[in-house]
Design an enzyme around this catalytic site. Structure first.
Site, mmCIF file in Angstrom:
data_model
loop_
_atom_site.group_PDB
_atom_site.id
_atom_site.type_symbol
_atom_site.label_atom_id
_atom_site.label_comp_id
_atom_site.label_asym_id
_atom_site.label_seq_id
_atom_site.Cartn_x
_atom_site.Cartn_y
_atom_site.Cartn_z
ATOM 1 C CG ASP A 13 7.349 8.269 -2.340
ATOM 2 O OD1 ASP A 13 6.441 7.401 -2.227
ATOM 3 O OD2 ASP A 13 7.292 9.383 -1.794
ATOM 4 N N GLY B 271 1.833 4.710 -5.917
ATOM 5 C CA GLY B 271 0.395 4.947 -5.766
ATOM 6 C C GLY B 271 -0.077 6.061 -6.687
ATOM 7 C CG HIS C 253 2.526 -1.060 -4.687
ATOM 8 N ND1 HIS C 253 3.303 0.016 -4.335
ATOM 9 C CD2 HIS C 253 1.403 -0.966 -3.928
ATOM 10 C CE1 HIS C 253 2.676 0.734 -3.417
ATOM 11 N NE2 HIS C 253 1.521 0.163 -3.156
ATOM 12 C CG LEU D 176 24.939 -3.673 -7.332
ATOM 13 C CD1 LEU D 176 25.433 -2.230 -7.327
ATOM 14 C CD2 LEU D 176 23.609 -3.770 -8.092
HETATM 15 C C1 IPE Z 1 9.126 6.033 2.086
HETATM 16 O O1 IPE Z 1 7.998 6.333 1.341
HETATM 17 C C2 IPE Z 1 9.234 4.543 2.287
HETATM 18 C C3 IPE Z 1 9.594 3.758 1.127
HETATM 19 C C4 IPE Z 1 9.908 4.222 -0.061
HETATM 20 C C5 IPE Z 1 9.628 2.337 1.351
HETATM 21 P P1 IPE Z 1 6.595 6.678 2.007
HETATM 22 O O2 IPE Z 1 5.654 6.904 0.872
HETATM 23 O O3 IPE Z 1 6.221 5.644 2.986
HETATM 24 O O4 IPE Z 1 6.909 8.033 2.786
HETATM 25 P P2 IPE Z 1 5.951 9.191 3.288
HETATM 26 O O5 IPE Z 1 4.873 8.548 4.102
HETATM 27 O O6 IPE Z 1 5.402 9.857 2.070
HETATM 28 O O7 IPE Z 1 6.842 10.102 4.075
HETATM 29 C C1 IPE Z 2 6.355 3.706 -2.868
HETATM 30 O O1 IPE Z 2 5.179 4.191 -3.417
HETATM 31 C C2 IPE Z 2 6.207 2.285 -2.345
HETATM 32 C C3 IPE Z 2 6.357 2.177 -0.888
HETATM 33 C C4 IPE Z 2 6.374 3.160 -0.045
HETATM 34 C C5 IPE Z 2 6.469 0.845 -0.364
HETATM 35 P P1 IPE Z 2 3.971 4.710 -2.525
HETATM 36 O O2 IPE Z 2 3.056 3.552 -2.250
HETATM 37 O O3 IPE Z 2 4.441 5.439 -1.332
HETATM 38 O O4 IPE Z 2 3.261 5.702 -3.549
HETATM 39 P P2 IPE Z 2 2.619 7.105 -3.230
HETATM 40 O O5 IPE Z 2 3.615 7.891 -2.448
HETATM 41 O O6 IPE Z 2 1.371 6.837 -2.461
HETATM 42 O O7 IPE Z 2 2.353 7.693 -4.583
HETATM 43 MG MG MG Z 3 4.852 7.379 -0.893
#
Ligand code: IPE
Ligand code: IPE
Ligand code: MG
Length: 247
Positions: A18, A21, A35, A129
């Site tokens: 996570d 973004g 990403h 793995l």
């Molecule tokens: C969880 O992250 C899903 C993945 C890492 C693929 P999100 O960014 O989607 O989760 P929320 O919305 O913050 O709970």
């Molecule tokens: C994780 O990063 C990628 C996925 C959930 C696919 P995010 O896209 O959720 O990034 P944030 O949480 O908005 O920073």
């Molecule tokens: Mg996220």
């Protein structure tokens, strides 16, 4: 450095990747750059997991709820997964990595499903793995699909309700045959599961790291493994030292 010869290396690590973004936002860049950088962190995580002697690595790549993001971002994430498999499959295969995919495979459009199947098929016999990619994965959806299958077996007279055991239910989950995660890591400072491995996480240790996923590498992985090694897992019983005192 932590390695496979160090005691307390978890057999199965699952990661909620996570913060892509926010990583980009902090740098004034579009989310898509975050990403793309995230894919590089995936490569590092897979390589490091092998070095540490971890046997199973599950990566949460795309949740069943992530479809609710803007169409362009969804397309971007799917494009990256596609490119990752196309570009990295040969190398992963050479490194003896066995790929498995969990999540709902129905109604996936285009070439995504064939690519995922190809990755599984090519690496099926590898003994290194096991890399589990959670794609279009949501634990509630997984449990719902499993329940539906059990109900169908009952309807067909193949199963009696009294024979539904924990093992029977687990055997209908996408993760059947994979040991439960010992350690679940989430990056970016969020402290929630977001519908990840709800059943399998029953006795997992959780480590929440403040760093964003694109910065994941040896330093963050080491930190998580160090924290894990210091935890005392009891599984509802008593720890060895307490048991000795009580006994
Ligand atoms: C969880 O992250 C899903 C993945 C890492 C693929 P999100 O960014 O989607 O989760 P929320 O919305 O913050 O709970
Ligand atoms: C994780 O990063 C990628 C996925 C959930 C696919 P995010 O896209 O959720 O990034 P944030 O949480 O908005 O920073
Ligand atoms: Mg996220």
């Amino acid at each position: 450095m932590i390695s496979g010869s160090t005691p307390n290396v978890p057999k199965h690590v699952a990661i909620i990747m996570d913060g892509n973004g926010r990583w980009a936002k902090e740098r004034g860049l579009p989310r898509t750059v975050g990403h793309t950088k995230g894919v590089e962190a995936v490569r590092r995580a897979v390589e490091l997991a092998g070095d540490y002697g971890i046997r199973y690595l599950t990566l949460f790549a795309f949740s069943s709820e992530n479809w609710s993001r803007p169409e362009a971002e969804v397309a971007d994430l799917l494009g990256l997964l596609r490119r990752f498999i196309r570009r990295d499959l040969a190398e992963l295969h050479k490194a003896n990595v066995r790929i498995k995919v969990i999540g709902d495979r129905e109604n996936l459009k285009g070439d995504i499903l064939p690519l995922l199947l190809e990755a599984e098929d090519t690496t099926r016999r590898n003994s290194g793995l096991t890399l589990i990619i959670a794609f279009n994965y949501g634990a509630r959806d997984e449990l719902t699909r499993a329940t539906r299958r059990l109900a169908a077996m009952i309807e067909a007279g193949e199963l009696a309700s009294r024979d539904i055991t924990e093992h029977q239910l687990a055997s209908q989950l996408d993760t059947f045959g994979i040991p439960d995660p010992d350690l679940i890591i989430r990056t970016s400072g969020e402290e929630r599961l977001s519908n990840f491995l709800l059943w399998q996480a029953a006795y997992a240790e959780f480590v929440f790291l403040s760093g964003y996923w694109p910065d994941f590498g040896r330093e963050m992985f080491d930190e998580a493994l160090r924290i894990f090694a210091g935890r005392n897992r009891r599984f509802g019983g008593l720890s060895e030292s307490t048991a000795a005192v009580v006994g």
